[in-house]
Design a protein around this motif. Structure first.
Motif, PDB file in Angstrom:
ATOM      1  N   GLN A  58       0.850  -1.316   0.211  1.00 41.69           N
ATOM      2  CA  GLN A  58       0.036   0.217   0.001  1.00 41.69           C
ATOM      3  C   GLN A  58       0.799   1.274  -0.014  1.00 41.69           C
ATOM      4  O   GLN A  58       2.094   1.101  -0.184  1.00 41.69           O
ATOM      5  N   ASP A  59       0.163   2.564   0.048  1.00 41.95           N
ATOM      6  CA  ASP A  59       0.972   3.692   0.074  1.00 41.95           C
ATOM      7  C   ASP A  59       0.183   4.492   1.046  1.00 41.95           C
ATOM      8  O   ASP A  59      -0.720   5.230   0.879  1.00 41.95           O
ATOM      9  N   PHE A  60       0.365   4.384   2.422  1.00 43.86           N
ATOM     10  CA  PHE A  60      -0.455   4.847   3.485  1.00 43.86           C
ATOM     11  C   PHE A  60       0.387   6.477   3.511  1.00 43.86           C
ATOM     12  O   PHE A  60       1.401   6.630   3.732  1.00 43.86           O
ATOM     13  N   THR A  61      -0.715   7.235   3.662  1.00 42.53           N
ATOM     14  CA  THR A  61      -0.276   8.752   4.329  1.00 42.53           C
ATOM     15  C   THR A  61      -0.781   9.301   5.614  1.00 42.53           C
ATOM     16  O   THR A  61      -0.304  10.129   6.001  1.00 42.53           O
ATOM     17  N   VAL A  62      -1.766   8.809   6.071  1.00 41.15           N
ATOM     18  CA  VAL A  62      -2.278   9.072   7.363  1.00 41.15           C
ATOM     19  C   VAL A  62      -2.558   7.777   8.320  1.00 41.15           C
ATOM     20  O   VAL A  62      -3.146   6.728   7.884  1.00 41.15           O
ATOM     21  N   LEU A  63      -2.031   7.696   9.646  1.00 37.16           N
ATOM     22  CA  LEU A  63      -2.165   6.985  10.514  1.00 37.16           C
ATOM     23  C   LEU A  63      -3.140   7.314  11.543  1.00 37.16           C
ATOM     24  O   LEU A  63      -3.232   8.531  11.896  1.00 37.16           O
ATOM     25  N   GLY A  64      -3.783   6.427  11.970  1.00 35.73           N
ATOM     26  CA  GLY A  64      -4.720   6.669  13.014  1.00 35.73           C
ATOM     27  C   GLY A  64      -4.678   5.912  14.252  1.00 35.73           C
ATOM     28  O   GLY A  64      -4.631   4.642  14.027  1.00 35.73           O
ATOM     29  N   PHE A  65      -4.997   6.305  15.535  1.00 37.29           N
ATOM     30  CA  PHE A  65      -4.667   5.409  16.736  1.00 37.29           C
ATOM     31  C   PHE A  65      -6.010   5.764  17.742  1.00 37.29           C
ATOM     32  O   PHE A  65      -5.947   7.074  17.940  1.00 37.29           O
ATOM     33  N   ALA A  66      -6.334   4.901  18.329  1.00 34.06           N
ATOM     34  CA  ALA A  66      -7.648   4.870  18.962  1.00 34.06           C
ATOM     35  C   ALA A  66      -7.206   4.306  20.252  1.00 34.06           C
ATOM     36  O   ALA A  66      -6.921   3.017  20.347  1.00 34.06           O
ATOM     37  N   PHE A  67      -7.401   5.017  21.690  1.00 34.07           N
ATOM     38  CA  PHE A  67      -7.201   4.544  22.687  1.00 34.07           C
ATOM     39  C   PHE A  67      -8.413   4.335  23.559  1.00 34.07           C
ATOM     40  O   PHE A  67      -9.496   4.605  23.183  1.00 34.07           O
ATOM     41  N   LYS A  68      -8.288   3.647  24.683  1.00 32.37           N
ATOM     42  CA  LYS A  68      -9.354   3.296  25.400  1.00 32.37           C
ATOM     43  C   LYS A  68     -10.281   4.597  25.916  1.00 32.37           C
ATOM     44  O   LYS A  68      -9.449   5.334  26.317  1.00 32.37           O
ATOM     45  N   ASP A  69     -11.447   4.391  25.855  1.00 31.04           N
ATOM     46  CA  ASP A  69     -12.212   5.820  26.269  1.00 31.04           C
ATOM     47  C   ASP A  69     -12.472   5.678  27.818  1.00 31.04           C
ATOM     48  O   ASP A  69     -12.757   6.775  28.181  1.00 31.04           O
ATOM     49  N   LEU A  79      -3.708   1.912  24.184  1.00 33.12           N
ATOM     50  CA  LEU A  79      -3.918   1.845  22.868  1.00 33.12           C
ATOM     51  C   LEU A  79      -4.775   0.557  22.339  1.00 33.12           C
ATOM     52  O   LEU A  79      -4.458  -0.565  22.818  1.00 33.12           O
ATOM     53  N   ARG A  80      -5.788   0.800  21.712  1.00 37.82           N
ATOM     54  CA  ARG A  80      -6.720  -0.539  21.434  1.00 37.82           C
ATOM     55  C   ARG A  80      -6.900  -0.771  19.951  1.00 37.82           C
ATOM     56  O   ARG A  80      -7.578  -1.724  19.496  1.00 37.82           O
ATOM     57  N   ARG A  81      -6.724   0.445  19.173  1.00 36.47           N
ATOM     58  CA  ARG A  81      -7.097   0.188  17.801  1.00 36.47           C
ATOM     59  C   ARG A  81      -6.093   0.897  16.832  1.00 36.47           C
ATOM     60  O   ARG A  81      -5.614   2.173  17.324  1.00 36.47           O
ATOM     61  N   ILE A  82      -5.638   0.328  15.620  1.00 32.75           N
ATOM     62  CA  ILE A  82      -4.740   1.367  14.713  1.00 32.75           C
ATOM     63  C   ILE A  82      -5.404   1.462  13.365  1.00 32.75           C
ATOM     64  O   ILE A  82      -6.284   0.299  12.946  1.00 32.75           O
ATOM     65  N   LEU A  83      -5.213   2.587  12.700  1.00 34.81           N
ATOM     66  CA  LEU A  83      -5.889   2.682  11.175  1.00 34.81           C
ATOM     67  C   LEU A  83      -4.865   2.972  10.309  1.00 34.81           C
ATOM     68  O   LEU A  83      -3.959   4.028  10.875  1.00 34.81           O
ATOM     69  N   ALA A  84      -4.868   2.629   9.066  1.00 32.00           N
ATOM     70  CA  ALA A  84      -4.039   3.328   8.180  1.00 32.00           C
ATOM     71  C   ALA A  84      -4.541   3.728   6.775  1.00 32.00           C
ATOM     72  O   ALA A  84      -5.312   2.721   6.403  1.00 32.00           O
ATOM     73  N   CYS A  85      -4.691   4.657   6.530  1.00 34.30           N
ATOM     74  CA  CYS A  85      -5.106   5.403   5.446  1.00 34.30           C
ATOM     75  C   CYS A  85      -4.467   5.838   4.007  1.00 34.30           C
ATOM     76  O   CYS A  85      -3.370   6.362   4.349  1.00 34.30           O
ATOM     77  N   THR A  86      -4.783   5.424   2.830  1.00 34.94           N
ATOM     78  CA  THR A  86      -3.891   5.803   1.500  1.00 34.94           C
ATOM     79  C   THR A  86      -4.544   7.336   1.277  1.00 34.94           C
ATOM     80  O   THR A  86      -5.554   7.800   1.947  1.00 34.94           O
ATOM     81  N   GLU A  87      -3.957   7.972   0.369  1.00 33.53           N
ATOM     82  CA  GLU A  87      -4.205   9.439   0.081  1.00 33.53           C
ATOM     83  C   GLU A  87      -5.680   9.354  -0.710  1.00 33.53           C
ATOM     84  O   GLU A  87      -6.454  10.368  -0.416  1.00 33.53           O
ATOM     85  N   SER A  88      -6.149   8.326  -1.235  1.00 33.23           N
ATOM     86  CA  SER A  88      -7.608   8.189  -1.521  1.00 33.23           C
ATOM     87  C   SER A  88      -8.424   7.698  -0.798  1.00 33.23           C
ATOM     88  O   SER A  88      -9.862   7.367  -1.020  1.00 33.23           O
ATOM     89  N   ASN A  89      -8.264   7.844   0.547  1.00 34.76           N
ATOM     90  CA  ASN A  89      -9.097   7.239   1.867  1.00 34.76           C
ATOM     91  C   ASN A  89      -9.424   5.925   1.888  1.00 34.76           C
ATOM     92  O   ASN A  89     -10.447   5.607   2.265  1.00 34.76           O
ATOM     93  N   ALA A  90      -8.780   4.993   1.337  1.00 38.03           N
ATOM     94  CA  ALA A  90      -8.898   3.740   1.363  1.00 38.03           C
ATOM     95  C   ALA A  90      -8.094   3.228   2.721  1.00 38.03           C
ATOM     96  O   ALA A  90      -6.951   3.468   2.885  1.00 38.03           O
ATOM     97  N   CYS A  91      -8.748   2.850   3.754  1.00 38.78           N
ATOM     98  CA  CYS A  91      -8.296   2.515   5.056  1.00 38.78           C
ATOM     99  C   CYS A  91      -8.443   0.912   5.454  1.00 38.78           C
ATOM    100  O   CYS A  91      -9.210   0.279   5.002  1.00 38.78           O
ATOM    101  N   ILE A 244      -3.264  -3.020  21.912  1.00 40.49           N
ATOM    102  CA  ILE A 244      -2.018  -3.335  20.923  1.00 40.49           C
ATOM    103  C   ILE A 244      -0.939  -2.585  21.770  1.00 40.49           C
ATOM    104  O   ILE A 244      -0.978  -1.393  22.315  1.00 40.49           O
ATOM    105  N   ASN A 245       0.284  -3.237  21.908  1.00 41.52           N
ATOM    106  CA  ASN A 245       1.375  -2.751  22.570  1.00 41.52           C
ATOM    107  C   ASN A 245       2.674  -2.589  21.891  1.00 41.52           C
ATOM    108  O   ASN A 245       3.624  -2.213  22.440  1.00 41.52           O
ATOM    109  N   ASN A 246       2.565  -2.780  20.577  1.00 39.74           N
ATOM    110  CA  ASN A 246       3.678  -2.279  19.867  1.00 39.74           C
ATOM    111  C   ASN A 246       3.098  -2.153  18.371  1.00 39.74           C
ATOM    112  O   ASN A 246       2.381  -2.976  17.791  1.00 39.74           O
ATOM    113  N   VAL A 247       3.861  -1.295  17.536  1.00 36.45           N
ATOM    114  CA  VAL A 247       3.591  -0.874  16.188  1.00 36.45           C
ATOM    115  C   VAL A 247       4.854  -0.641  15.502  1.00 36.45           C
ATOM    116  O   VAL A 247       5.763  -0.028  16.042  1.00 36.45           O
ATOM    117  N   SER A 248       4.833  -1.111  14.250  1.00 35.84           N
ATOM    118  CA  SER A 248       6.308  -0.783  13.399  1.00 35.84           C
ATOM    119  C   SER A 248       5.555  -0.554  12.163  1.00 35.84           C
ATOM    120  O   SER A 248       4.891  -0.995  11.298  1.00 35.84           O
TER     121      SER A 248
END
Length: 416
Positions: A58-69, A79-91, A244-248
């Motif tokens: 892929q070619d991700f340009t925006v990363l998203g991180f969601a934490f426990k509320d 941290l409970r959730r991660i998200l990666a989106c391309t320039e065309s908003n494919a996530c 989630i306790n590590n991201v690369s």
């Protein structure tokens, strides 16, 4: 066997064009990237899962991180959730589902605004209890991290971006930032106060990855943006929820232009081929056993003067990459032949064919039982010189049928 084809030879242009074409096509099939590199937030635990499972990068340009509320037992928001989106908003996302009810809004990290990640300071919380059950249940929870980066707009100063839940001690630290008290110092003050209050229950620690990651790379007169091809992560289950306790961040530099440049001013192409004329004067029958988990080998190009190298990755026919293939840079495994056999039992198939007497065979045939060999193709730019670039091409076959040595060299190109 060594076969050298010079620019004065009639076959040179056809071989050169075919080599360039095959490399370019293989590179496009691999997503125009070579030798993906990981950039871990933490050095451990190893990231065993991949966000994008398809082998096409892929070619991700925006990363998203969601934490426990809501607060966990330590009063933190892991941290409970991660998200990666391309320039065309494919996530693509991983971790808990947004409908879980206790997940906050995504904290966005815009990679296009960065020219270089200088360091990542990661904060994690763990229990101070020595009870193994408590330690296993709570784990090591990633509660925040700070990305220190140089902006893409030249001349702007280094910036620190906090990625954490919008409540809690990290948000307090962010709100207390002043010209005299930078973000990292403000966080340290809040963390020290927390650790003093909770010395016998929970503690927050930090870890710094300051190896740096250039997102804008200078190549000659051009500036190339590093491609974020995938994310790897590690997930564990606490008492009732996953964290989630590590991201690369897995990145690579586009290589199409580099392949085209390899053929400028080329004088000779030298093939060091691990095949020889069949020493047997009669045809032989050969039976090979292969498992369903086999993948095509990676083609590697490296420059002798600087040991610079990149790989055109292998990929599975099904299009799904597994740990151990092109993106597995976070862990390594060693297995015995017996264990390997048990893992692939029920998925093996046998191929039988005839090895002609007039073919080329892997050196040592029929005594050798290993046919996973590679041909090294050297690119030479001066008459009778040494190769400046070498291309390693795996073949994985016991024989190749060709009428002469030059035809054998041409046939090797088909394995790219």
């Amino acid at each position: 066997m060594r076969v050298t084809i010079k620019s004065t030879d009639q076959q040179f242009q056809a071989i050169s064009d075919q080599l360039q074409t095959n490399l370019s096509v293989r590179l496009q099939n691999a997503g125009d990237v070579g030798n993906p590199e990981p950039y871990d937030l933490l050095s451990s635990p190893g990231c065993a899962e991949l966000l994008a499972l398809d082998s096409y990068p892929q070619d991700f340009t925006v990363l998203g991180f969601a934490f426990k509320d809501s607060k966990d037992p330590a009063g933190q928001y892991p941290l409970r959730r991660i998200l990666a989106c391309t320039e065309s908003n494919a996530c693509i996302s991983a971790g808990c589902d947004l409908s879980a009810g206790d997940v906050g809004q995504q904290v966005a990290v815009d990679l296009t605004a960065m020219s270089q990640i200088a360091k990542i300071t990661t904060y994690y919380c763990q229990t101070a209890s020595i009870d193994s059950k408590d330690t296993k249940r709570y784990g090591k929870r990633l509660v925040a991290f700070v990305i220190s980066y140089l902006p893409a707009i030249q001349g702007n100063p280094q910036t620190d971006q906090l990625v954490a839940a919008p409540v809690g001690l990290f948000e307090t630290a962010k709100n207390n930032v002043t010209q005299q008290l930078p973000l990292l110092d403000s966080i340290k003050r809040e963390v020290d106060l927390y650790n003093q209050r909770n010395a016998n229950s929970y503690q927050i620690f930090s870890q710094v990855n300051d190896t740096g990651l250039k997102l804008l790379v200078t190549a000659g007169q051009d500036t190339i943006r590093r491609t974020i091809v995938n994310l790897a992560y590690n997930q564990f289950t606490g008492k009732s929820r996953t964290y989630i306790n590590n991201v690369s961040i897995i990145s690579a530099i586009p290589k199409t232009a580099e392949v085209a440049n390899l053929f400028q001013g080329l004088k000779e192409i030298r093939f060091d081929i691990p095949f020889v004329k069949n020493p047997l004067t009669f045809d032989t029958n050969l039976s090979l056993e292969r498992s369903a988990s086999d993948t095509a080998g990676s083609v590697t190009i490296y420059q002798n003067s600087s040991m610079h190298s990149f790989k055109i990755p292998s990929y599975k026919i099904a299009g799904v990459v597994d740990i151990g293939s092109m993106y597995s840079y976070s862990r390594g495994t060693t297995t015995t032949d017996q264990k390997q056999s048990s893992e692939t039992e029920g998925y093996k198939n046998t191929i039988g064919f005839t090895v002609p007497a007039n073919s080329y065979v892997v050196r040592g045939y029929p005594q050798t039982q290993k046919y996973d060999v590679a041909t090294v193709i050297g690119l030479i730019y001066t008459d009778n010189g040494d190769p400046k670039f070498e291309i390693s091409v795996p073949s994985g076959t016991p024989c190749v049928v060709a009428t002469n040595d030059n035809a054998l060299a041409a046939a090797i190109l088909g394995f790219i």
